[in-house]
Scaffold this motif. Sequence first.
Motif, PDB file in Angstrom:
ATOM      1  N   ASN A 277       0.830  -1.206   0.000  1.00 14.48           N
ATOM      2  CA  ASN A 277       0.000   0.000   0.000  1.00 14.48           C
ATOM      3  C   ASN A 277       0.867   1.261   0.000  1.00 14.48           C
ATOM      4  O   ASN A 277       0.580   2.221  -0.717  1.00 14.48           O
ATOM      5  CB  ASN A 277      -0.945  -0.019   1.197  1.00 14.48           C
ATOM      6  CG  ASN A 277      -2.206   0.747   0.931  1.00 14.48           C
ATOM      7  OD1 ASN A 277      -2.698   0.794  -0.183  1.00 14.48           O
ATOM      8  ND2 ASN A 277      -2.735   1.355   1.966  1.00 14.48           N
TER       9      ASN A 277
ATOM     10  N   LEU B 187       2.305   1.885  -3.449  1.00 16.36           N
ATOM     11  CA  LEU B 187       1.364   2.414  -4.438  1.00 16.36           C
ATOM     12  C   LEU B 187       1.327   3.940  -4.429  1.00 16.36           C
ATOM     13  O   LEU B 187       0.922   4.545  -5.411  1.00 16.36           O
ATOM     14  CB  LEU B 187      -0.036   1.849  -4.206  1.00 16.36           C
ATOM     15  CG  LEU B 187      -0.183   0.339  -4.381  1.00 16.36           C
ATOM     16  CD1 LEU B 187      -1.632  -0.068  -4.220  1.00 16.36           C
ATOM     17  CD2 LEU B 187       0.383  -0.126  -5.707  1.00 16.36           C
ATOM     18  N   ASP B 188       1.735   4.539  -3.331  1.00 14.44           N
ATOM     19  CA  ASP B 188       1.768   5.994  -3.228  1.00 14.44           C
ATOM     20  C   ASP B 188       3.170   6.563  -3.455  1.00 14.44           C
ATOM     21  O   ASP B 188       3.390   7.751  -3.267  1.00 14.44           O
ATOM     22  CB  ASP B 188       1.248   6.430  -1.858  1.00 14.44           C
ATOM     23  CG  ASP B 188      -0.212   6.077  -1.665  1.00 14.44           C
ATOM     24  OD1 ASP B 188      -0.973   6.159  -2.653  1.00 14.44           O
ATOM     25  OD2 ASP B 188      -0.592   5.702  -0.546  1.00 14.44           O
TER      26      ASP B 188
ATOM     27  N   LEU C 117       5.981   3.942  -9.118  1.00 11.23           N
ATOM     28  CA  LEU C 117       5.259   4.277 -10.345  1.00 11.23           C
ATOM     29  C   LEU C 117       6.229   4.372 -11.526  1.00 11.23           C
ATOM     30  O   LEU C 117       5.948   3.870 -12.613  1.00 11.23           O
ATOM     31  CB  LEU C 117       4.486   5.581 -10.174  1.00 11.23           C
ATOM     32  CG  LEU C 117       3.650   6.014 -11.382  1.00 11.23           C
ATOM     33  CD1 LEU C 117       2.582   4.985 -11.716  1.00 11.23           C
ATOM     34  CD2 LEU C 117       3.017   7.376 -11.116  1.00 11.23           C
TER      35      LEU C 117
ATOM     36  N   VAL D  41       1.556  -0.653 -10.878  1.00 15.57           N
ATOM     37  CA  VAL D  41       1.156   0.322  -9.855  1.00 15.57           C
ATOM     38  C   VAL D  41      -0.187   0.959 -10.211  1.00 15.57           C
ATOM     39  O   VAL D  41      -1.073   1.057  -9.345  1.00 15.57           O
ATOM     40  CB  VAL D  41       2.256   1.391  -9.643  1.00 15.57           C
ATOM     41  CG1 VAL D  41       1.761   2.523  -8.759  1.00 15.57           C
ATOM     42  CG2 VAL D  41       3.495   0.743  -9.037  1.00 15.57           C
ATOM     43  N   ASN D  42      -0.381   1.338 -11.454  1.00 11.54           N
ATOM     44  CA  ASN D  42      -1.660   1.947 -11.832  1.00 11.54           C
ATOM     45  C   ASN D  42      -2.814   0.953 -11.721  1.00 11.54           C
ATOM     46  O   ASN D  42      -3.904   1.317 -11.282  1.00 11.54           O
ATOM     47  CB  ASN D  42      -1.585   2.546 -13.231  1.00 11.54           C
ATOM     48  CG  ASN D  42      -0.862   3.869 -13.235  1.00 11.54           C
ATOM     49  OD1 ASN D  42      -0.999   4.673 -12.305  1.00 11.54           O
ATOM     50  ND2 ASN D  42      -0.076   4.113 -14.266  1.00 11.54           N
ATOM     51  N   ARG D  43      -2.579  -0.306 -12.087  1.00 12.16           N
ATOM     52  CA  ARG D  43      -3.626  -1.328 -11.944  1.00 12.16           C
ATOM     53  C   ARG D  43      -4.014  -1.498 -10.476  1.00 12.16           C
ATOM     54  O   ARG D  43      -5.200  -1.524 -10.122  1.00 12.16           O
ATOM     55  CB  ARG D  43      -3.140  -2.669 -12.518  1.00 12.16           C
ATOM     56  CG  ARG D  43      -4.144  -3.800 -12.325  1.00 12.16           C
ATOM     57  CD  ARG D  43      -3.649  -5.113 -12.919  1.00 12.16           C
ATOM     58  NE  ARG D  43      -2.347  -5.534 -12.458  1.00 12.16           N
ATOM     59  CZ  ARG D  43      -2.145  -6.206 -11.319  1.00 12.16           C
ATOM     60  NH1 ARG D  43      -3.141  -6.496 -10.516  1.00 12.16           N
ATOM     61  NH2 ARG D  43      -0.923  -6.568 -10.980  1.00 12.16           N
TER      62      ARG D  43
ATOM     63  N   ARG E 276      -3.566   0.627  -8.038  1.00 15.43           N
ATOM     64  CA  ARG E 276      -4.219   1.848  -7.553  1.00 15.43           C
ATOM     65  C   ARG E 276      -5.698   1.843  -7.918  1.00 15.43           C
ATOM     66  O   ARG E 276      -6.547   2.222  -7.105  1.00 15.43           O
ATOM     67  CB  ARG E 276      -3.557   3.092  -8.151  1.00 15.43           C
ATOM     68  CG  ARG E 276      -2.238   3.459  -7.521  1.00 15.43           C
ATOM     69  CD  ARG E 276      -1.654   4.670  -8.227  1.00 15.43           C
ATOM     70  NE  ARG E 276      -0.436   5.144  -7.595  1.00 15.43           N
ATOM     71  CZ  ARG E 276       0.263   6.187  -8.014  1.00 15.43           C
ATOM     72  NH1 ARG E 276      -0.135   6.857  -9.086  1.00 15.43           N
ATOM     73  NH2 ARG E 276       1.354   6.549  -7.389  1.00 15.43           N
ATOM     74  N   ARG E 277      -6.018   1.410  -9.148  1.00 16.91           N
ATOM     75  CA  ARG E 277      -7.429   1.337  -9.560  1.00 16.91           C
ATOM     76  C   ARG E 277      -8.207   0.358  -8.687  1.00 16.91           C
ATOM     77  O   ARG E 277      -9.331   0.643  -8.270  1.00 16.91           O
ATOM     78  CB  ARG E 277      -7.543   0.933 -11.039  1.00 16.91           C
ATOM     79  CG  ARG E 277      -7.201   2.050 -11.999  1.00 16.91           C
ATOM     80  CD  ARG E 277      -7.575   1.711 -13.437  1.00 16.91           C
ATOM     81  NE  ARG E 277      -6.918   0.501 -13.930  1.00 16.91           N
ATOM     82  CZ  ARG E 277      -5.716   0.466 -14.510  1.00 16.91           C
ATOM     83  NH1 ARG E 277      -5.017   1.581 -14.657  1.00 16.91           N
ATOM     84  NH2 ARG E 277      -5.218  -0.671 -14.948  1.00 16.91           N
TER      85      ARG E 277
ATOM     86  N   ARG F 124      -7.462  -0.591  -5.626  1.00 14.17           N
ATOM     87  CA  ARG F 124      -7.567   0.003  -4.287  1.00 14.17           C
ATOM     88  C   ARG F 124      -8.637   1.090  -4.237  1.00 14.17           C
ATOM     89  O   ARG F 124      -9.443   1.122  -3.317  1.00 14.17           O
ATOM     90  CB  ARG F 124      -6.200   0.584  -3.865  1.00 14.17           C
ATOM     91  CG  ARG F 124      -6.207   1.210  -2.476  1.00 14.17           C
ATOM     92  CD  ARG F 124      -4.863   1.750  -2.089  1.00 14.17           C
ATOM     93  NE  ARG F 124      -4.499   2.897  -2.918  1.00 14.17           N
ATOM     94  CZ  ARG F 124      -3.381   3.608  -2.782  1.00 14.17           C
ATOM     95  NH1 ARG F 124      -2.496   3.260  -1.873  1.00 14.17           N
ATOM     96  NH2 ARG F 124      -3.132   4.630  -3.558  1.00 14.17           N
ATOM     97  N   ASP F 125      -8.648   1.958  -5.242  1.00  6.82           N
ATOM     98  CA  ASP F 125      -9.636   3.039  -5.281  1.00  6.82           C
ATOM     99  C   ASP F 125     -11.053   2.486  -5.394  1.00  6.82           C
ATOM    100  O   ASP F 125     -11.976   3.007  -4.766  1.00  6.82           O
ATOM    101  CB  ASP F 125      -9.328   3.993  -6.424  1.00  6.82           C
ATOM    102  CG  ASP F 125      -8.037   4.782  -6.209  1.00  6.82           C
ATOM    103  OD1 ASP F 125      -7.522   4.786  -5.069  1.00  6.82           O
ATOM    104  OD2 ASP F 125      -7.556   5.372  -7.188  1.00  6.82           O
TER     105      ASP F 125
ATOM    106  N   ARG G 251     -12.086   1.162  -2.004  1.00  8.16           N
ATOM    107  CA  ARG G 251     -12.398   2.279  -1.082  1.00  8.16           C
ATOM    108  C   ARG G 251     -13.749   2.893  -1.405  1.00  8.16           C
ATOM    109  O   ARG G 251     -14.486   3.261  -0.502  1.00  8.16           O
ATOM    110  CB  ARG G 251     -11.309   3.342  -1.162  1.00  8.16           C
ATOM    111  CG  ARG G 251     -10.031   2.948  -0.461  1.00  8.16           C
ATOM    112  CD  ARG G 251      -8.989   4.049  -0.544  1.00  8.16           C
ATOM    113  NE  ARG G 251      -7.795   3.682   0.183  1.00  8.16           N
ATOM    114  CZ  ARG G 251      -6.656   4.341   0.124  1.00  8.16           C
ATOM    115  NH1 ARG G 251      -6.539   5.402  -0.648  1.00  8.16           N
ATOM    116  NH2 ARG G 251      -5.616   3.934   0.816  1.00  8.16           N
TER     117      ARG G 251
END
Length: 78
Positions: free
Chosen positions: A48, A51-52, A57, A64-66, A68-69, A71-72, A75
Amino acid sequence: MDEERDLDRREREILALERRGFSGPGLKERAIREELGLAPVRYYQLLNALLDDARALAFDPVTVNRLRRVRDARRAER
Protein backbone atom coordinates in the motif's frame (compact mmCIF):
# COMPACT_ATOMS: atom_id res chain seq x y z
CA MET A 1 20.15 8.90 -10.74
CA ASP A 2 17.94 6.25 -12.36
CA GLU A 3 14.57 6.14 -10.58
CA GLU A 4 14.31 2.36 -10.41
CA ARG A 5 17.56 2.12 -8.50
CA ASP A 6 15.88 4.00 -5.69
CA LEU A 7 13.69 0.95 -4.97
CA ASP A 8 15.31 -1.59 -2.71
CA ARG A 9 15.31 -5.31 -3.43
CA ARG A 10 12.28 -6.05 -1.25
CA GLU A 11 10.24 -3.30 -2.92
CA ARG A 12 11.10 -4.69 -6.36
CA GLU A 13 10.22 -8.21 -5.18
CA ILE A 14 6.83 -7.01 -3.92
CA LEU A 15 6.02 -5.47 -7.30
CA ALA A 16 7.24 -8.61 -9.08
CA LEU A 17 4.98 -10.78 -6.95
CA GLU A 18 2.04 -8.52 -7.80
CA ARG A 19 2.70 -9.00 -11.52
CA ARG A 20 2.21 -12.75 -11.16
CA GLY A 21 -1.14 -14.46 -11.44
CA PHE A 22 -2.27 -16.79 -8.69
CA SER A 23 -4.86 -19.37 -9.68
CA GLY A 24 -6.09 -20.60 -6.33
CA PRO A 25 -6.95 -19.37 -2.86
CA GLY A 26 -4.04 -19.12 -0.49
CA LEU A 27 -1.35 -19.40 -3.15
CA LYS A 28 -0.45 -15.73 -3.02
CA GLU A 29 -0.27 -15.72 0.79
CA ARG A 30 1.96 -18.80 0.66
CA ALA A 31 4.27 -17.09 -1.86
CA ILE A 32 4.39 -13.98 0.35
CA ARG A 33 5.50 -16.06 3.34
CA GLU A 34 7.86 -18.43 1.55
CA GLU A 35 9.47 -16.14 -1.02
CA LEU A 36 9.55 -12.84 0.82
CA GLY A 37 9.55 -14.05 4.42
CA LEU A 38 6.75 -11.64 5.33
CA ALA A 39 3.45 -12.02 7.08
CA PRO A 40 0.66 -11.17 4.61
CA VAL A 41 -0.49 -8.24 6.78
CA ARG A 42 2.98 -6.68 6.64
CA TYR A 43 3.22 -7.38 2.91
CA TYR A 44 0.00 -5.50 2.23
CA GLN A 45 1.15 -2.60 4.42
CA LEU A 46 4.35 -2.33 2.39
CA LEU A 47 2.48 -2.73 -0.90
CA ASN A 48 0.00 0.00 0.00
CA ALA A 49 2.85 2.40 0.80
CA LEU A 50 4.52 1.50 -2.52
CA LEU A 51 1.36 2.41 -4.44
CA ASP A 52 1.77 5.99 -3.23
CA ASP A 53 5.50 6.09 -4.02
CA ALA A 54 6.57 7.91 -7.20
CA ARG A 55 9.63 5.64 -7.44
CA ALA A 56 7.39 2.57 -7.71
CA LEU A 57 5.26 4.28 -10.35
CA ALA A 58 8.38 5.08 -12.39
CA PHE A 59 9.69 1.52 -11.98
CA ASP A 60 6.49 -0.36 -12.91
CA PRO A 61 3.70 2.00 -14.02
CA VAL A 62 1.42 -0.74 -15.38
CA THR A 63 1.34 -2.72 -12.13
CA VAL A 64 1.16 0.32 -9.85
CA ASN A 65 -1.66 1.95 -11.83
CA ARG A 66 -3.63 -1.33 -11.94
CA LEU A 67 -3.29 -1.78 -8.20
CA ARG A 68 -4.22 1.85 -7.55
CA ARG A 69 -7.43 1.34 -9.56
CA VAL A 70 -8.27 -1.79 -7.55
CA ARG A 71 -7.57 0.00 -4.29
CA ASP A 72 -9.64 3.04 -5.28
CA ALA A 73 -12.57 0.83 -6.33
CA ARG A 74 -12.48 -1.00 -2.98
CA ARG A 75 -12.40 2.28 -1.08
CA ALA A 76 -15.37 3.57 -3.11
CA GLU A 77 -17.37 0.46 -2.13
CA ARG A 78 -17.01 1.25 1.57
